[in-house]
Write a protein that holds these residues in place. Structure first.
Motif, mmCIF file in Angstrom:
data_model
loop_
_atom_site.group_PDB
_atom_site.id
_atom_site.type_symbol
_atom_site.label_atom_id
_atom_site.label_comp_id
_atom_site.label_asym_id
_atom_site.label_seq_id
_atom_site.Cartn_x
_atom_site.Cartn_y
_atom_site.Cartn_z
ATOM 1 N N ASP A 143 9.971 32.158 20.654
ATOM 2 C CA ASP A 143 11.409 32.453 20.664
ATOM 3 C C ASP A 143 12.167 31.462 21.543
ATOM 4 O OD1 ASP A 143 10.968 34.621 18.995
ATOM 5 O OD2 ASP A 143 10.838 36.049 20.660
ATOM 6 N N ILE A 144 11.545 31.064 22.648
ATOM 7 C CA ILE A 144 12.184 30.095 23.538
ATOM 8 C C ILE A 144 12.313 28.744 22.829
ATOM 9 C CG2 ILE A 144 11.910 28.797 25.698
ATOM 10 C CD1 ILE A 144 10.645 31.390 26.874
ATOM 11 N N ILE A 145 11.267 28.349 22.110
ATOM 12 C CA ILE A 145 11.318 27.091 21.355
ATOM 13 C C ILE A 145 12.384 27.165 20.266
ATOM 14 C CG2 ILE A 145 10.028 25.622 19.752
ATOM 15 C CD1 ILE A 145 7.550 26.214 21.533
ATOM 16 N N ASP A 146 12.480 28.300 19.571
ATOM 17 C CA ASP A 146 13.529 28.472 18.563
ATOM 18 C C ASP A 146 14.916 28.330 19.193
ATOM 19 O OD1 ASP A 146 11.629 28.900 16.588
ATOM 20 O OD2 ASP A 146 11.912 31.088 16.540
ATOM 21 N N ALA A 147 15.103 28.947 20.352
ATOM 22 C CA ALA A 147 16.391 28.838 21.052
ATOM 23 C C ALA A 147 16.661 27.392 21.451
ATOM 24 C CB ALA A 147 16.405 29.751 22.276
ATOM 25 N N ALA A 148 15.626 26.705 21.927
ATOM 26 C CA ALA A 148 15.784 25.297 22.310
ATOM 27 C C ALA A 148 16.171 24.448 21.100
ATOM 28 C CB ALA A 148 14.494 24.779 22.943
ATOM 29 N N ASP A 149 15.539 24.701 19.950
ATOM 30 C CA ASP A 149 15.871 23.957 18.733
ATOM 31 C C ASP A 149 17.327 24.184 18.328
ATOM 32 O OD1 ASP A 149 13.281 23.009 18.664
ATOM 33 O OD2 ASP A 149 12.620 24.393 17.079
ATOM 34 N N THR A 150 17.801 25.405 18.502
ATOM 35 C CA THR A 150 19.190 25.736 18.180
ATOM 36 C C THR A 150 20.154 25.001 19.112
ATOM 37 O OG1 THR A 150 18.522 27.907 17.361
ATOM 38 C CG2 THR A 150 20.845 27.638 17.946
ATOM 39 N N LEU A 151 19.796 24.934 20.391
ATOM 40 C CA LEU A 151 20.659 24.293 21.384
ATOM 41 C C LEU A 151 20.605 22.766 21.353
ATOM 42 C CD1 LEU A 151 20.008 26.489 24.546
ATOM 43 C CD2 LEU A 151 22.174 26.233 23.352
ATOM 44 N N ALA A 152 19.518 22.204 20.876
ATOM 45 C CA ALA A 152 19.262 20.766 21.001
ATOM 46 C C ALA A 152 20.398 19.859 20.529
ATOM 47 C CB ALA A 152 17.955 20.405 20.302
ATOM 48 N N PRO A 153 21.014 20.117 19.367
ATOM 49 C CA PRO A 153 22.065 19.180 18.926
ATOM 50 C C PRO A 153 23.246 19.078 19.903
ATOM 51 C CG PRO A 153 21.351 20.562 17.101
ATOM 52 C CD PRO A 153 20.730 21.130 18.344
ATOM 53 N N ALA A 154 23.665 20.184 20.463
ATOM 54 C CA ALA A 154 24.836 20.176 21.348
ATOM 55 C C ALA A 154 24.472 20.055 22.825
ATOM 56 C CB ALA A 154 25.655 21.441 21.128
ATOM 57 N N HIS A 155 23.294 20.543 23.194
ATOM 58 C CA HIS A 155 22.897 20.593 24.613
ATOM 59 C C HIS A 155 21.440 20.162 24.772
ATOM 60 C CE1 HIS A 155 26.609 22.792 25.413
ATOM 61 N NE2 HIS A 155 26.315 23.557 24.376
ATOM 62 N N PRO A 156 21.153 18.864 24.583
ATOM 63 C CA PRO A 156 19.759 18.415 24.608
ATOM 64 C C PRO A 156 19.047 18.636 25.954
ATOM 65 C CG PRO A 156 21.267 16.545 24.477
ATOM 66 C CD PRO A 156 22.077 17.774 24.291
ATOM 67 N N GLU A 157 19.767 18.500 27.057
ATOM 68 C CA GLU A 157 19.138 18.686 28.362
ATOM 69 C C GLU A 157 18.735 20.145 28.572
ATOM 70 O OE1 GLU A 157 22.227 17.317 28.059
ATOM 71 O OE2 GLU A 157 21.823 15.192 28.451
ATOM 72 N N LEU A 158 19.576 21.057 28.162
ATOM 73 C CA LEU A 158 19.259 22.483 28.272
ATOM 74 C C LEU A 158 18.099 22.846 27.346
ATOM 75 C CD1 LEU A 158 19.940 25.127 29.625
ATOM 76 C CD2 LEU A 158 21.739 25.487 27.941
ATOM 77 N N ALA A 159 18.085 22.262 26.159
ATOM 78 C CA ALA A 159 16.978 22.502 25.220
ATOM 79 C C ALA A 159 15.660 22.007 25.821
ATOM 80 C CB ALA A 159 17.254 21.806 23.892
ATOM 81 N N GLU A 160 15.694 20.832 26.445
ATOM 82 C CA GLU A 160 14.484 20.301 27.084
ATOM 83 C C GLU A 160 14.013 21.239 28.198
ATOM 84 O OE1 GLU A 160 12.909 16.349 29.493
ATOM 85 O OE2 GLU A 160 15.055 16.760 29.421
ATOM 86 N N PHE A 161 14.946 21.729 28.995
ATOM 87 C CA PHE A 161 14.611 22.664 30.068
ATOM 88 C C PHE A 161 13.887 23.895 29.509
ATOM 89 C CE2 PHE A 161 15.542 26.421 32.569
ATOM 90 C CZ PHE A 161 15.212 26.031 33.855
ATOM 91 N N LEU A 162 14.448 24.473 28.462
ATOM 92 C CA LEU A 162 13.827 25.653 27.859
ATOM 93 C C LEU A 162 12.430 25.347 27.343
ATOM 94 C CD1 LEU A 162 16.781 27.317 25.932
ATOM 95 C CD2 LEU A 162 15.635 28.162 27.985
ATOM 96 N N ARG A 163 12.273 24.219 26.676
ATOM 97 C CA ARG A 163 10.949 23.858 26.135
ATOM 98 C C ARG A 163 9.929 23.662 27.257
ATOM 99 N NH1 ARG A 163 13.974 20.336 22.688
ATOM 100 N NH2 ARG A 163 14.130 21.291 20.637
ATOM 101 N N VAL A 164 10.323 22.894 28.276
ATOM 102 C CA VAL A 164 9.389 22.549 29.349
ATOM 103 C C VAL A 164 9.006 23.774 30.174
ATOM 104 C CG1 VAL A 164 9.151 21.239 31.510
ATOM 105 C CG2 VAL A 164 10.101 20.136 29.479
ATOM 106 N N TYR A 165 9.994 24.560 30.588
ATOM 107 C CA TYR A 165 9.708 25.698 31.464
ATOM 108 C C TYR A 165 9.320 26.958 30.693
ATOM 109 C CZ TYR A 165 11.591 22.927 35.265
ATOM 110 O OH TYR A 165 11.805 21.939 36.191
ATOM 111 N N GLY A 166 9.845 27.101 29.489
ATOM 112 C CA GLY A 166 9.591 28.320 28.729
ATOM 113 C C GLY A 166 8.344 28.289 27.892
ATOM 114 N N ALA A 167 7.890 27.092 27.515
ATOM 115 C CA ALA A 167 6.732 27.015 26.628
ATOM 116 C C ALA A 167 5.742 25.924 27.021
ATOM 117 C CB ALA A 167 7.200 26.792 25.189
ATOM 118 N N GLY A 168 6.076 25.130 28.028
ATOM 119 C CA GLY A 168 5.192 24.031 28.421
ATOM 120 C C GLY A 168 4.195 24.431 29.490
#
Length: 182
Positions: A143-168
């Motif tokens: 779910d965190i990765i899905d949220a990051a994918d949704t955010l990525a186009p407009a907020h790439p830094e926030l998407a990276e944060f979610l991916r790294v801390y939420g699923a990495g």
């Protein structure tokens, strides 16, 4: 156990490995062995019911839902390593387990004296694990990765944060954290 149950258990253990670094059965058995506990005592220190601990250990449940319990697990892991390296005696460990049992969780960013550097500041790894635990208590990695994918186009830094801390992995999150300081 039928094939569907075996598949669900394997999936739960994979999720546990992602969220906690290893399946909870292995993690809890190590704590039991290192700290001289039985399952009932471990459940009591963590603030879990014995059946809940058993379900987590067997993979019938994947996630520890209470962030305070996750923090108690982390505190016991630290205590376990201190007992293993001889820096904490068995008597001190018993005393510390009582303190851990009474702890309500709370943020590691408030200076509790545990997992801190000589200056009193929490270690980077401890801060990162706190962020990971918080994110993972709110949503599953997928779910965190899905949220990051949704955010990525407009907020790439926030998407990276979610991916790294939420699923990495924790090591990736520590590197990310350190690269964003100063």
């Amino acid at each position: 156990m039928d094939a569907a149950q075996q598949e669900a258990t394997a999936r739960a253990r994979d999720l546990q490995r992602t969220w906690y670094g290893e399946p909870l059965g292995a993690l809890f058995r190590k704590l039991i062995d290192d700290l001289g506990l039985n399952q009932a005592r471990l459940a009591g220190v963590l603030g879990l019911s014995a059946p809940m601990l058993s379900q987590l250990m067997s993979g019938q449940r994947a996630k520890i839902g209470n962030p305070a319990v996750v923090q108690r697990v982390q505190a016991l892991q630290e205590l376990s390593s201190q007992v293993a390296d001889g820096s904490v005696s068995a008597a001190e460990a018993t005393e510390r387990m009582e303190e851990i049992k009474k702890s309500q969780g709370g943020s590691v960013l408030s200076n509790t004296g545990q997992s801190t550097t000589g200056s009193g500041a929490p270690t980077v790894r401890r801060v990162v694990r706190e962020i990971q635990s918080l994110l993972r208590s709110v949503a599953a990695a997928g779910d965190i990765i899905d949220a990051a994918d949704t955010l990525a186009p407009a907020h790439p830094e926030l998407a990276e944060f979610l991916r790294v801390y939420g699923a990495g992995r924790t090591a990736e999150a520590v590197a990310h954290y350190e690269s964003h300081q100063n």
